[in-house]
Design a protein around this motif. Structure first.
Motif, PDB file in Angstrom:
ATOM      1  N   PRO A 260       0.703  -1.207  -0.005  1.00  0.00           N
ATOM      2  CA  PRO A 260       0.018  -0.110  -0.077  1.00  0.00           C
ATOM      3  C   PRO A 260       0.846   1.300  -0.049  1.00  0.00           C
ATOM      4  O   PRO A 260       1.735   1.506   0.698  1.00  0.00           O
ATOM      5  N   VAL A 261       0.301   2.391  -0.819  1.00  0.00           N
ATOM      6  CA  VAL A 261       1.177   3.542  -0.688  1.00  0.00           C
ATOM      7  C   VAL A 261       1.233   4.175   0.263  1.00  0.00           C
ATOM      8  O   VAL A 261       2.614   4.374   0.736  1.00  0.00           O
ATOM      9  N   ALA A 262       0.561   4.135   1.256  1.00  0.00           N
ATOM     10  CA  ALA A 262       0.818   4.946   2.567  1.00  0.00           C
ATOM     11  C   ALA A 262       1.790   4.174   3.516  1.00  0.00           C
ATOM     12  O   ALA A 262       2.607   4.688   4.214  1.00  0.00           O
ATOM     13  N   LEU A 263       1.889   2.830   3.524  1.00  0.00           N
ATOM     14  CA  LEU A 263       2.846   1.950   4.273  1.00  0.00           C
ATOM     15  C   LEU A 263       4.489   2.418   3.714  1.00  0.00           C
ATOM     16  O   LEU A 263       5.201   2.334   4.445  1.00  0.00           O
ATOM     17  N   ARG A 264       4.495   2.385   2.336  1.00  0.00           N
ATOM     18  CA  ARG A 264       5.582   2.559   1.730  1.00  0.00           C
ATOM     19  C   ARG A 264       6.073   3.818   2.164  1.00  0.00           C
ATOM     20  O   ARG A 264       7.489   4.179   2.557  1.00  0.00           O
ATOM     21  N   TYR A 265       5.150   5.060   2.079  1.00  0.00           N
ATOM     22  CA  TYR A 265       5.637   6.319   2.672  1.00  0.00           C
ATOM     23  C   TYR A 265       6.254   6.402   4.009  1.00  0.00           C
ATOM     24  O   TYR A 265       7.085   6.895   4.071  1.00  0.00           O
ATOM     25  N   ASP A 266       5.233   5.887   4.904  1.00  0.00           N
ATOM     26  CA  ASP A 266       5.871   5.548   6.332  1.00  0.00           C
ATOM     27  C   ASP A 266       7.139   5.066   6.656  1.00  0.00           C
ATOM     28  O   ASP A 266       8.233   5.395   7.241  1.00  0.00           O
ATOM     29  N   ALA A 267       7.254   3.704   5.933  1.00  0.00           N
ATOM     30  CA  ALA A 267       8.604   2.942   5.843  1.00  0.00           C
ATOM     31  C   ALA A 267       9.834   3.929   5.265  1.00  0.00           C
ATOM     32  O   ALA A 267      10.821   4.074   5.756  1.00  0.00           O
ATOM     33  N   ASN A 268       9.541   4.798   4.205  1.00  0.00           N
ATOM     34  CA  ASN A 268      10.667   5.404   3.784  1.00  0.00           C
ATOM     35  C   ASN A 268      11.251   6.660   4.528  1.00  0.00           C
ATOM     36  O   ASN A 268      12.118   7.042   4.650  1.00  0.00           O
ATOM     37  N   ARG A 269       9.797   7.177   5.235  1.00  0.00           N
ATOM     38  CA  ARG A 269      10.350   8.249   6.086  1.00  0.00           C
ATOM     39  C   ARG A 269      11.258   7.865   7.365  1.00  0.00           C
ATOM     40  O   ARG A 269      12.089   8.622   7.666  1.00  0.00           O
ATOM     41  N   ARG A 270      11.104   6.551   7.624  1.00  0.00           N
ATOM     42  CA  ARG A 270      12.049   5.841   8.716  1.00  0.00           C
ATOM     43  C   ARG A 270      13.357   5.782   8.357  1.00  0.00           C
ATOM     44  O   ARG A 270      14.317   5.960   8.890  1.00  0.00           O
ATOM     45  N   THR A 271      13.426   5.285   6.927  1.00  0.00           N
ATOM     46  CA  THR A 271      14.773   5.203   6.314  1.00  0.00           C
ATOM     47  C   THR A 271      15.422   6.495   6.094  1.00  0.00           C
ATOM     48  O   THR A 271      16.700   6.417   6.353  1.00  0.00           O
ATOM     49  N   MET A 272      14.863   7.433   5.511  1.00  0.00           N
ATOM     50  CA  MET A 272      15.512   8.553   5.457  1.00  0.00           C
ATOM     51  C   MET A 272      15.754   9.083   6.773  1.00  0.00           C
ATOM     52  O   MET A 272      16.841   9.748   6.688  1.00  0.00           O
ATOM     53  N   ALA A 273      14.992   9.249   7.696  1.00  0.00           N
ATOM     54  CA  ALA A 273      15.296   9.608   9.099  1.00  0.00           C
ATOM     55  C   ALA A 273      16.655   9.111   9.506  1.00  0.00           C
ATOM     56  O   ALA A 273      17.634   9.585   9.941  1.00  0.00           O
ATOM     57  N   ALA A 274      16.944   7.767   9.429  1.00  0.00           N
ATOM     58  CA  ALA A 274      18.181   6.991   9.709  1.00  0.00           C
ATOM     59  C   ALA A 274      19.175   7.304   8.792  1.00  0.00           C
ATOM     60  O   ALA A 274      20.369   7.257   9.453  1.00  0.00           O
ATOM     61  N   ALA A 275      18.929   7.643   7.924  1.00  0.00           N
ATOM     62  CA  ALA A 275      20.117   7.975   6.713  1.00  0.00           C
ATOM     63  C   ALA A 275      20.803   9.393   7.226  1.00  0.00           C
ATOM     64  O   ALA A 275      21.976   9.683   6.544  1.00  0.00           O
ATOM     65  N   GLY A 276      19.963  10.278   7.744  1.00  0.00           N
ATOM     66  CA  GLY A 276      20.514  11.622   8.143  1.00  0.00           C
ATOM     67  C   GLY A 276      20.698  12.555   6.688  1.00  0.00           C
ATOM     68  O   GLY A 276      20.073  12.374   6.001  1.00  0.00           O
ATOM     69  N   GLU A 277      21.288  13.593   6.964  1.00  0.00           N
ATOM     70  CA  GLU A 277      21.622  14.610   5.987  1.00  0.00           C
ATOM     71  C   GLU A 277      22.086  13.875   4.549  1.00  0.00           C
ATOM     72  O   GLU A 277      23.115  12.948   4.829  1.00  0.00           O
ATOM     73  N   PRO A 278      21.511  14.479   3.449  1.00  0.00           N
ATOM     74  CA  PRO A 278      20.425  15.486   3.546  1.00  0.00           C
ATOM     75  C   PRO A 278      19.060  14.755   3.254  1.00  0.00           C
ATOM     76  O   PRO A 278      18.083  15.635   2.828  1.00  0.00           O
ATOM     77  N   TYR A 279      18.933  13.620   3.716  1.00  0.00           N
ATOM     78  CA  TYR A 279      17.638  13.144   3.439  1.00  0.00           C
ATOM     79  C   TYR A 279      16.675  13.104   4.786  1.00  0.00           C
ATOM     80  O   TYR A 279      15.440  13.308   4.695  1.00  0.00           O
ATOM     81  N   ALA A 280      17.118  13.042   6.119  1.00  0.00           N
ATOM     82  CA  ALA A 280      16.247  13.177   7.045  1.00  0.00           C
ATOM     83  C   ALA A 280      15.276  14.771   7.201  1.00  0.00           C
ATOM     84  O   ALA A 280      15.856  15.713   6.888  1.00  0.00           O
ATOM     85  N   GLY A 281      14.217  14.237   7.304  1.00  0.00           N
ATOM     86  CA  GLY A 281      13.442  15.498   7.634  1.00  0.00           C
ATOM     87  C   GLY A 281      12.863  15.935   6.346  1.00  0.00           C
ATOM     88  O   GLY A 281      12.104  17.160   6.244  1.00  0.00           O
ATOM     89  N   ARG A 282      13.145  15.426   5.075  1.00  0.00           N
ATOM     90  CA  ARG A 282      12.719  15.899   3.782  1.00  0.00           C
ATOM     91  C   ARG A 282      11.272  15.949   3.736  1.00  0.00           C
ATOM     92  O   ARG A 282      10.706  14.679   3.870  1.00  0.00           O
ATOM     93  N   ASP A 283      10.533  16.998   3.377  1.00  0.00           N
ATOM     94  CA  ASP A 283       9.158  17.061   3.065  1.00  0.00           C
ATOM     95  C   ASP A 283       8.747  16.228   1.755  1.00  0.00           C
ATOM     96  O   ASP A 283       9.717  15.951   0.966  1.00  0.00           O
ATOM     97  N   GLY A 284       7.586  15.331   1.795  1.00  0.00           N
ATOM     98  CA  GLY A 284       7.470  14.944   0.640  1.00  0.00           C
ATOM     99  C   GLY A 284       6.744  13.367   0.734  1.00  0.00           C
ATOM    100  O   GLY A 284       6.989  12.765   1.817  1.00  0.00           O
TER     101      GLY A 284
END
Length: 355
Positions: A89-113
């Motif tokens: 599901p789309v929303a599930l992928r969004y949530d999972a990728n927010r977690r991975t981006m946060a863990a990756a740090g800059e320049p990905y953490a906290g990016r909107d979208g």
């Protein structure tokens, strides 16, 4: 003519010469990169579906059977897999990728979208969504070309904003809003789900990277069809991205109604009919684009076939006379950007039929 282009043309010329060598080797087997965390996923006692081989429709059915809590637990445990899992599901992928981006740090953490794909390893892979994909009835998938990386996805190749895939996709979505309610239910996926060539150089003259990209693109489209079965799609391939689409075309579902190639070095075939697709095939090449100098040949693993904008290819042509060079097809206000938006939104290029 830019030095890098001359190098690429020289590489193609080598293919026409008697001397061979490793540079003329046939393309190797397409290698699709497993998602991050796949080892733990495969070791899970629940025998989770293989994200590399399971049909996206099968994955969609499996996840549906888990229920909301089960899906959330899976995304929390394996965000790198779930975020890249075609059929989820789309929303599930969004949530999972927010977690991975946060863990990756800059320049990905906290990016909107909203992100349908994120993998920071190597050159990085990312897919950003503009519009409501969960309810979309029409989906455009933009596939960028050479020089693109996760690290320059937002700032643009060479730091030039007009070469940012994210801004290009946003521009299409915003241009579509000019058509009022016709743009309701429209979403754009900017998909950098493959390792693009570094520049217009020898790897860009070969199909190896495009073949791997085509494998990943086929799964992406199948996953979109699984979660949005009533939607139709348009695939927009810029430069080497059009080569990726060309190699995937014969395996794409009927939900893909339009394929557009622009600034293309070739789609791996000599004619649109050889793509093996039921989709309408569109093409444009600016008279100012250096790609017009690329020979339309294929030999010993080099070259991508006839230029899609060549009348002999058999694609439907759309305007690109107002495009200043290879980089400006999706610049706001160009004839090409307007045409691509109409193709993406309506499946045609007739402005007189639109509001």
């Amino acid at each position: 003519m830019p030095r890098r282009l001359l190098s690429a043309l020289a590489a193609v010329a080598v293919a026409l010469a008697p001397a061979a060598g490793t540079v003329l080797a046939a393309p190797g087997a397409a290698r699709v990169v497993p998602p991050p965390g796949i080892e733990a996923w495969q070791a899970d006692a629940r025998h989770l579906p293989d994200p590399m081989t399971a049909d996206p429709g099968e994955i969609a059915r499996f996840l549906d059977g888990l229920g909301p809590d089960g899906r959330r637990d899976l995304a929390a445990a394996y965000p790198g897999v779930v975020g890249n899992l075609d059929g989820a599901p789309v929303a599930l992928r969004y949530d999972a990728n927010r977690r991975t981006m946060a863990a990756a740090g800059e320049p990905y953490a906290g990016r909107d979208g909203d992100f349908l794909l994120f993998d920071p390893r190597g050159q990085g892979r990312v897919a950003q969504v503009f519009g409501d994909l969960a309810t979309a009835r029409r989906i455009a998938v933009l596939v960028p070309g050479a020089g693109n990386r996760a690290g320059n996805f937002w700032r643009g190749v060479g730091g030039r904003a007009l070469r940012s895939p994210a801004l290009q996709g946003l521009g299409i979505e915003e241009e579509a809003r000019r058509y009022g309610t016709a743009a309701d239910g429209f979403a754009v996926v900017v998909w950098l789900g493959y390792d693009a060539p570094d520049s217009i150089d020898l790897p860009a003259a070969r199909e190896d990277l495009a073949r791997a990209g085509a494998e990943a693109l086929v799964r992406l489209v199948a996953g979109l069809a699984a979660v949005r079965p009533d939607a139709t799609m348009a695939l927009l391939g810029y430069s080497y991205g059009s080569t990726v689409i060309g190699l995937a075309a014969h395996r794409l579902p009927a939900a893909v109604t339009d394929i557009a190639a622009f600034g293309s070095p070739g789609m791996g075939v000599a004619t649109a009919a050889q793509l093996g697709t039921t989709a309408r095939v569109w093409a444009a090449l600016s008279p100012h684009d250096v790609m017009r100098f690329v020979p339309g040949v294929q030999m010993s693993g080099l070259g991508h076939g006839r230029q899609p904008a060549d009348p002999a290819f058999g694609a439907r042509r759309f305007a690109a006379d107002g495009v200043a060079d290879h980089d400006h097809y999706l610049a706001l206000g160009t004839d090409a950007q307007s045409s691509l938006t109409r193709i993406a939104l309506f499946g045609d290029d007739r402005p007189e039929d639109r509001p």
